[in-house]
Design an enzyme around this catalytic site. Structure first.
Site, mmCIF file in Angstrom:
data_model
loop_
_atom_site.group_PDB
_atom_site.id
_atom_site.type_symbol
_atom_site.label_atom_id
_atom_site.label_comp_id
_atom_site.label_asym_id
_atom_site.label_seq_id
_atom_site.Cartn_x
_atom_site.Cartn_y
_atom_site.Cartn_z
ATOM 1 N N ALA A 21 -1.131 8.962 -5.389
ATOM 2 C CA ALA A 21 -0.517 7.662 -5.724
ATOM 3 C C ALA A 21 0.950 7.653 -5.319
ATOM 4 C CB ALA A 21 -0.646 7.396 -7.214
ATOM 5 N N TYR B 30 2.270 9.433 -2.895
ATOM 6 C CA TYR B 30 2.293 9.355 -1.428
ATOM 7 C C TYR B 30 2.120 7.888 -0.998
ATOM 8 C CZ TYR B 30 0.882 9.923 3.436
ATOM 9 O OH TYR B 30 0.798 9.814 4.811
ATOM 10 N N ASP B 31 1.136 7.212 -1.608
ATOM 11 C CA ASP B 31 0.883 5.806 -1.249
ATOM 12 C C ASP B 31 2.137 4.961 -1.468
ATOM 13 O OD1 ASP B 31 -1.653 6.572 -0.699
ATOM 14 O OD2 ASP B 31 -2.537 5.793 -2.564
ATOM 15 N N SER C 286 -14.515 27.783 29.430
ATOM 16 C CA SER C 286 -15.499 27.972 28.361
ATOM 17 C C SER C 286 -15.598 29.466 28.059
ATOM 18 C CB SER C 286 -16.838 27.374 28.759
ATOM 19 O OG SER C 286 -17.349 28.105 29.827
ATOM 20 N N LEU C 287 -16.556 29.853 27.252
ATOM 21 C CA LEU C 287 -16.649 31.251 26.824
ATOM 22 C C LEU C 287 -18.013 31.834 27.166
ATOM 23 C CD1 LEU C 287 -15.186 30.818 23.226
ATOM 24 C CD2 LEU C 287 -14.096 32.055 25.088
ATOM 25 N N GLU D 151 -12.001 34.709 15.004
ATOM 26 C CA GLU D 151 -11.894 33.377 14.401
ATOM 27 C C GLU D 151 -13.226 32.640 14.470
ATOM 28 O OE1 GLU D 151 -9.577 30.940 17.722
ATOM 29 O OE2 GLU D 151 -8.745 32.937 17.437
ATOM 30 N N LYS E 196 -15.976 29.887 15.437
ATOM 31 C CA LYS E 196 -16.201 28.977 16.567
ATOM 32 C C LYS E 196 -16.592 27.634 15.978
ATOM 33 C CE LYS E 196 -18.488 28.763 21.039
ATOM 34 N NZ LYS E 196 -18.983 27.416 20.967
ATOM 35 N N ASP F 201 -17.688 23.888 15.566
ATOM 36 C CA ASP F 201 -18.676 23.110 16.308
ATOM 37 C C ASP F 201 -18.225 21.661 16.396
ATOM 38 O OD1 ASP F 201 -20.891 22.627 17.731
ATOM 39 O OD2 ASP F 201 -22.306 22.778 16.071
ATOM 40 N N ARG G 39 -11.855 17.713 26.871
ATOM 41 C CA ARG G 39 -11.990 18.791 27.845
ATOM 42 C C ARG G 39 -12.699 18.285 29.110
ATOM 43 N NH1 ARG G 39 -16.307 22.481 28.761
ATOM 44 N NH2 ARG G 39 -15.581 24.383 29.742
ATOM 45 N N GLU H 272 -10.085 22.234 18.574
ATOM 46 C CA GLU H 272 -11.372 21.566 18.369
ATOM 47 C C GLU H 272 -11.195 20.438 17.350
ATOM 48 O OE1 GLU H 272 -13.618 23.060 20.258
ATOM 49 O OE2 GLU H 272 -15.619 22.587 19.491
ATOM 50 N N TYR I 295 -6.665 26.372 18.598
ATOM 51 C CA TYR I 295 -7.057 27.752 18.859
ATOM 52 C C TYR I 295 -6.435 28.355 20.114
ATOM 53 C CZ TYR I 295 -10.773 25.340 21.473
ATOM 54 O OH TYR I 295 -11.471 24.512 22.299
ATOM 55 N N LYS J 117 -22.505 34.098 19.135
ATOM 56 C CA LYS J 117 -23.235 32.906 18.684
ATOM 57 C C LYS J 117 -24.179 33.250 17.534
ATOM 58 C CE LYS J 117 -23.313 29.242 20.755
ATOM 59 N NZ LYS J 117 -23.441 28.779 22.115
ATOM 60 N N CYS K 8 -58.008 16.327 -4.911
ATOM 61 C CA CYS K 8 -57.290 17.600 -4.776
ATOM 62 C C CYS K 8 -57.991 18.493 -3.758
ATOM 63 C CB CYS K 8 -57.221 18.304 -6.133
ATOM 64 S SG CYS K 8 -56.559 19.981 -5.995
ATOM 65 N N CYS L 107 -59.422 21.667 -6.005
ATOM 66 C CA CYS L 107 -60.434 21.567 -7.068
ATOM 67 C C CYS L 107 -61.158 20.215 -7.067
ATOM 68 C CB CYS L 107 -59.797 21.813 -8.428
ATOM 69 S SG CYS L 107 -58.744 20.438 -8.950
ATOM 70 N N CYS M 66 -52.368 16.513 -8.577
ATOM 71 C CA CYS M 66 -53.758 16.790 -8.922
ATOM 72 C C CYS M 66 -53.850 16.705 -10.439
ATOM 73 C CB CYS M 66 -54.114 18.200 -8.448
ATOM 74 S SG CYS M 66 -55.526 18.904 -9.312
ATOM 75 N N CYS N 14 -57.590 23.662 -12.222
ATOM 76 C CA CYS N 14 -57.423 23.757 -10.766
ATOM 77 C C CYS N 14 -56.918 25.156 -10.434
ATOM 78 C CB CYS N 14 -56.428 22.702 -10.284
ATOM 79 S SG CYS N 14 -55.970 22.879 -8.549
HETATM 80 S S1 IVH Z 1 -11.276 29.555 22.884
HETATM 81 C C1 IVH Z 1 -10.498 30.382 27.118
HETATM 82 N N1 IVH Z 1 -11.662 29.425 20.308
HETATM 83 O O1 IVH Z 1 -16.081 26.772 22.281
HETATM 84 C C2 IVH Z 1 -10.787 30.134 25.707
HETATM 85 N N2 IVH Z 1 -12.985 28.049 21.698
HETATM 86 O O2 IVH Z 1 -17.776 27.844 24.478
HETATM 87 C C3 IVH Z 1 -11.524 28.898 25.493
HETATM 88 N N3 IVH Z 1 -14.539 26.596 20.497
HETATM 89 O O3 IVH Z 1 -14.968 24.676 24.844
HETATM 90 C C4 IVH Z 1 -11.807 28.490 24.158
HETATM 91 N N4 IVH Z 1 -13.976 27.234 18.464
HETATM 92 O O4 IVH Z 1 -14.703 23.864 22.444
HETATM 93 C C5 IVH Z 1 -12.033 28.971 21.502
HETATM 94 N N5 IVH Z 1 -11.887 29.367 17.987
HETATM 95 C C6 IVH Z 1 -12.247 28.932 19.190
HETATM 96 C C7 IVH Z 1 -13.228 27.939 19.344
HETATM 97 C C8 IVH Z 1 -13.585 27.531 20.623
HETATM 98 C C9 IVH Z 1 -14.748 26.425 19.173
HETATM 99 C C10 IVH Z 1 -15.280 25.894 21.544
HETATM 100 C C11 IVH Z 1 -14.411 25.219 22.568
HETATM 101 C C12 IVH Z 1 -14.858 25.706 23.906
HETATM 102 C C13 IVH Z 1 -16.188 26.298 23.591
HETATM 103 C C14 IVH Z 1 -16.462 27.454 24.533
#
Ligand code: IVH
Length: 678
Positions: A35, A37-38, A83-84, A117, A119, A121, A140, A177, A229, A318, A412, A415, A430, A436
Site C-alpha cells: 500500500a 508503494y502504491d 546454445s548448449l 545454476e 536451466k 525453461d 534470441r 531467460e 545468466y 537435462k 461393476c 462384482c 460400485c 465386491c
Molecule cells: S547459458 C553460451 N545458462 O538454455 C551459453 N542458458 O540450451 C548460453 N538457458 O538458449 C546459455 N537457463 O535459453 C545458460 N542458466 C542458464 C540457462 C540457459 C536456461 C537456456 C537458454 C539457452 C538454452 C541453451
C-alpha cells in the site's frame, strides 16, 4: 519526454520507487507494505500529470508504452547467442569435465571451478544497456538475428529501465531467460478457461506468447520475470574475471539472478548439486528443465572456445523429459476401496520423467470428456517427480480412423453390482460394498498399510492371493490365518510365515487413531482420525456421536460427519469391530483433553505464503492440536497471521488491520515454546 532536470524531491521519489521495485522483484526482500508503494507511485503519477514535459523515459511510471508501429523489427546480435550441448547422466558430465581438462592440458582428474545454476525453461533474451539505460530488448531468434521486443521487456518489473549504482560499462549487453511463474500461469489459464479462451500448454509457451504481443499492455499483465545468466557485448568498462562474480555484480546493478547459483569443482559436488536441485525442482515457483554447468573463469572459457553453435566450457544437464507422446491401447475401469470406479488408460509403454509408464489415471468420465479422449488416440503423458502419470492432452490431428469412444460400464466390472452416481459428484461407485472383491482387497490393503495397523509383510500381492483364495474376506480374518494355511501358499517359507505371524500378533497393540484410520471410513484420513481420537478418547464415544456432535471436531464438516455416522450405523461394520477386539486388537483409551484447556483455545489463525520449513498442512495440524481455529481469510476476528515467503494480500490486510504477524521462523520459535518441535 524531456531531458529537463527533475526537481530534487521528484528525483528522490523516482529513486525510492526504483529501490522498492528492486527490493521486491529482484531481491525478493520487500521492505515496505504494498500500500505504501502504491502511494509513492500515485504521487509520482500525479506530479507527472501536472508536468507532462518533464516525464523521463526511465521513470517507473513509463513501463507500459505504445505499440511498435511497424510490428516487430529484426535485430542482429553483435555477438551470436549460442546454445548448449546436453548431458543426460553423471557419466556424460564426467566426460565433459575430462574433455575440458584435456584441452587445457590438465591431468584428467584435475578439478577446476564450475558455476552451477538452474536451466530456466523460458525464452532467451538479450538486454542492451547504454550508459546504464535500457535501450533494447531482443529475443534470441536463431542466435544471429532476433526480434526487437523492447516495448515488452520494459513492462517486466524485474528488468531495470536504468541500472542501479555505478561502475557499469558504457555499453553492456546482458543475457538471460524470461519465464512465467507457475502460479501465475495456473491463474492465467484458470481465467482463460472461465471466459472460454484458448489455454496455454505450459509456462514456457505462455511466456513466449506474452513476449510476442504487439500491445505491451497485455504483456504487462502477464506474470513474467527475468533472470540473467551471462553478458554479451561489454564496451567502455570492465567486468570481473569470472562468471559468478559477474552475475553478482549484475545483481548489484539491479538485475535479477537465480538464487541457486553455486560453485563446484569435483564431479561428486556436481552430482550432489543435481540431487539437491532435483529434490527442490517441484517446489520452485518456476519451471526448470535441467541445470547448467559452466567453467567459472573467463580466461579459461576463452581458451576453450566454441564448437559449432555451443561453447566447449558449458553444458546443460537435462532432467528427464516430463512429457512424452504415446497411444492409448485400452481404457479399463478399476474399482477402488470406496467403490469409486476410475477409468485407467493402458498405454503403449513410454519413457517419461525417468521411468517407463504404461498406465495413466483418467480420474472420471468428466475428465475423459474434457480431454476428448478415445481409445486409439495419440496422447501427451505427463509425469513429474513421484506424481502419478496423467494424460494431459489428446493430439486430435493424429486420431486414427478406427478410434473408439470410451464407454462407461453398466455394472461393476469386478462384482457386477449396480453402479451409482450421486448427483453433483463426478465419481460413480460400485454399490457392492465389501461383497465386491475389489473393494475388499483395497480395504484390506488400507487396513494393513503403514499409517494404519502397519502390518509389514502383508503386501498387495499376498493380499491379492489371500482374497482370491478366499482365505481372507474381512479384516478380522487376518488374525485367524494359520501357519499351515500360509505355508501352502507359493513363495511362503517357514521363516517368512513365522515373521508375518509375529508381526500380525505384535501390531494388535495399536492406537485409537490408527484403528479409526484403518477402518477406511470415507473421507476420514489420518488427520481426521487423529482429531476424532483426541476429541473422544474412546471408540464407543465416536460410535455414539451424532452429526451435530461430530461437526464440532476440528476439520469435520457435514459431509465427513455423515460418512462417519453412516459407517457406524451399519451392523456389519460394528460386527467387524467387535470381532477385531475379540481377536485381540487393542489400544490404550484415555480421557480426552478438554478443548478449553488447550494453549491456543479460541484463537483464530490464518496461514499465508509459502511455509518452507513445514508446509501449510503441518502448520495447520500443529495449530489445531493446540486448540486454535485455522481460517482461510483475514478479518477483525483473526488473532494472528503466519506469513511465509511471497505472502501477498492476506499479509497486507493483516498489517492494515493491525493484526499480529509472525514470520515462519518466529512461528517455529513460538511452537517450540508451546512444546511442539518441528
Ligand atoms: S547459458 C553460451 N545458462 O538454455 C551459453 N542458458 O540450451 C548460453 N538457458 O538458449 C546459455 N537457463 O535459453 C545458460 N542458466 C542458464 C540457462 C540457459 C536456461 C537456456 C537458454 C539457452 C538454452 C541453451
Amino acid at each position: 519526454m524531456s531531458v529537463n532536470v527533475l526537481p530534487q524531491e521528484i528525483q528522490q521519489l523516482c529513486e525510492s520507487i526504483d529501490l522498492h521495485n528492486y527490493r521486491y522483484h529482484v531481491l525478493d526482500e520487500p521492505s515496505i507494505p504494498d500500500a505504501h508503494y502504491d502511494k509513492l507511485f500515485k504521487q509520482l503519477q500525479a506530479w507527472e500529470k501536472d508536468n507532462p514535459n518533464m516525464v523521463s523515459a526511465q521513470s517507473p511510471t513509463q513501463r507500459v508504452g505504445a505499440k511498435p508501429k511497424a510490428g516487430f523489427s529484426q535485430i542482429t546480435h553483435e555477438m551470436p547467442m549460442l546454445s548448449l550441448d546436453n548431458a543426460f547422466n553423471g557419466d556424460e558430465l564426467g566426460d565433459f569435465a575430462r574433455r575440458i581438462n584435456d584441452r587445457l592440458g590438465l591431468t584428467s582428474d584435475s578439478h577446476i571451478e564450475y558455476a552451477c545454476e538452474p536451466k530456466l525453461d523460458g525464452i532467451a533474451v538479450s538486454l542492451l544497456y547504454q550508459k546504464g539505460v535500457l535501450i533494447r530488448g531482443a529475443t534470441r531468434g536463431d542466435g544471429t538475428t532476433g526480434e526487437d521486443i523492447t516495448h515488452n521487456v520494459r513492462t517486466i518489473a524485474s528488468i531495470p529501465l536504468k541500472l542501479r549504482g555505478s561502475g557499469y560499462p558504457e555499453k553492456l549487453e546482458v543475457r538471460g531467460e524470461i519465464y512465467m511463474l507457475k502460479a501465475g500461469f495456473a491463474a492465467m489459464n484458470a481465467h482463460a478457461a472461465k471466459i472460454g479462451d484458448k489455454l496455454f500448454v505450459n509456462p514456457r509457451n505462455a511466456a513466449a506468447g506474452s513476449l510476442r504481443q504487439l500491445d505491451p499492455k497485455i504483456t504487462a499483465r502477464r506474470p513474467l520475470e527475468m533472470c540473467c545468466y551471462s553478458v554479451g557485448v561489454v564496451e567502455g568498462g570492465d567486468i570481473p574475471d569470472d562468471h559468478i562474480a559477474t552475475l553478482k555484480l549484475l545483481n548489484s546493478w539491479g538485475l535479477k539472478i537465480n538464487p541457486h547459483l553455486v560453485k563446484a569443482t569435483s564431479l561428486a559436488e556436481k552430482l550432489a548439486y543435481i540431487e539437491k536441485m532435483q529434490q527442490l525442482r517441484n517446489q520452485l515457483p518456476y519451471e526448470i528443465d535441467g541445470l547448467v554447468f559452466k567453467v567459472n573463469n573467463y580466461r579459461l572459457q576463452q581458451r576453450l572456445g566454441f564448437i559449432s553453435r555451443a561453447p566447449r566450457w558449458a553444458i546443460a544437464y537435462k532432467f528427464p523429459a516430463e512429457e512424452a507422446v504415446t497411444t492409448v491401447e485400452k481404457v479399463e475401469f478399476q474399482v477402488g476401496r470406496t467403490g469409486a470406479i476410475t477409468p485407467v488408460a493402458r498405454l503403449a509403454p513410454v519413457f517419461v520423467g525417468g521411468v517407463t509408464v504404461s498406465n495413466a489415471t483418467l480420474h472420471n468420465m468428466d475428465e475423459i470428456a474434457r480431454l476428448g479422449l478415445q481409445v486409439g488416440d495419440t496422447v501427451v503423458v505427463h509425469r513429474a517427480g513421484d506424481v502419478i502419470p496423467k494424460v494431459v492432452r489428446v493430439i486430435t490431428e493424429d486420431r486414427p480412423a478406427n478410434s473408439q469412444a470410451v464407454v462407461f460400464p453398466d455394472s461393476c466390472p469386478v462384482c457386477q453390482s449396480q453402479i451409482v452416481r450421486i448427483e453433483g459428484e463426478a465419481i460413480s461407485r460400485c454399490s457392492g460394498g465389501l461383497t465386491c472383491a475389489a473393494q475388499r482387497k483395497e480395504a484390506l490393503i488400507h487396513y494393513v498399510s503403514k499409517k494404519a495397523l502397519d502390518i509389514d509383510g502383508l503386501g498387495e500381492k499376498l493380499i491379492d492371493t489371500l482374497v482370491s483364495k478366499e482365505m481372507v474376506a474381512k479384516f478380522d480374518d487376518i488374525y485367524y490365518l494359520s501357519k499351515l494355511n500360509l505355508m501352502r501358499l507359493e513363495r511362503m517359507g517357514d521363516k517368512s510365515v513365522d515373521k508375518l505371524l509375529a508381526t500380525i500378533e505384535r501390531t494388535k497393540q495399536t492406537t485409537l487413531e490408527r484403528f479409526i484410520y484403518a477402518l477406511g471410513i470415507r473421507e476420514v484420513g489420518e488427520a481426521t482420525a487423529r482429531n476424532l481420537s483426541k476429541e473422544f478418547g474412546y471408540l464407543e464415544r465416536v460410535i455414539a456421536a451424532d452429526v451435530e456432535r461430530l461437526e464440532q471436531v476440528t476439520d469435520v464438516g457435514p459431509i465427513v460427519a455423515k460418512h462417519i455416522v453412516s459407517f457406524f450405523a451399519q451392523a456389519h461394520n460394528l460386527a467387524v469391530i467387535k470381532s477385531l477386539r475379540e481377536a485381540g486388537v487393542n489400544w490404550p483409551e484415555a480421557e480426552p483433553v478438554a478443548a478449553a484447556e488447550l494453549a491456543l483455545a479460541g484463537k483464530v489463525y490464518v496461514l499465508t505464503g509459502t511455509l518452507e520449513l513445514m508446509g501449510r498442512s503441518e502448520a495447520k495440524a500443529h495449530l489445531q492440536e493446540l486448540g486454535a481455529k485455522v481460517s482461510g481469510s483475514v478479518s477483525k476476528k483473526t488473532d494472528c497471521v503466519v506469513a511465509g515467503a511471497a505472502a501477498g494480500s492476506k499479509l497486507k490486510k493483516a498489517e492494515d488491520l493491525g493484526i499480529e504477524v509472525l514470520s515462519e521462523a518466529d512461528f517455529v520459535v513460538f511452537l517450540n515454546k508451546l512444546g511442539v518441535t518441528i
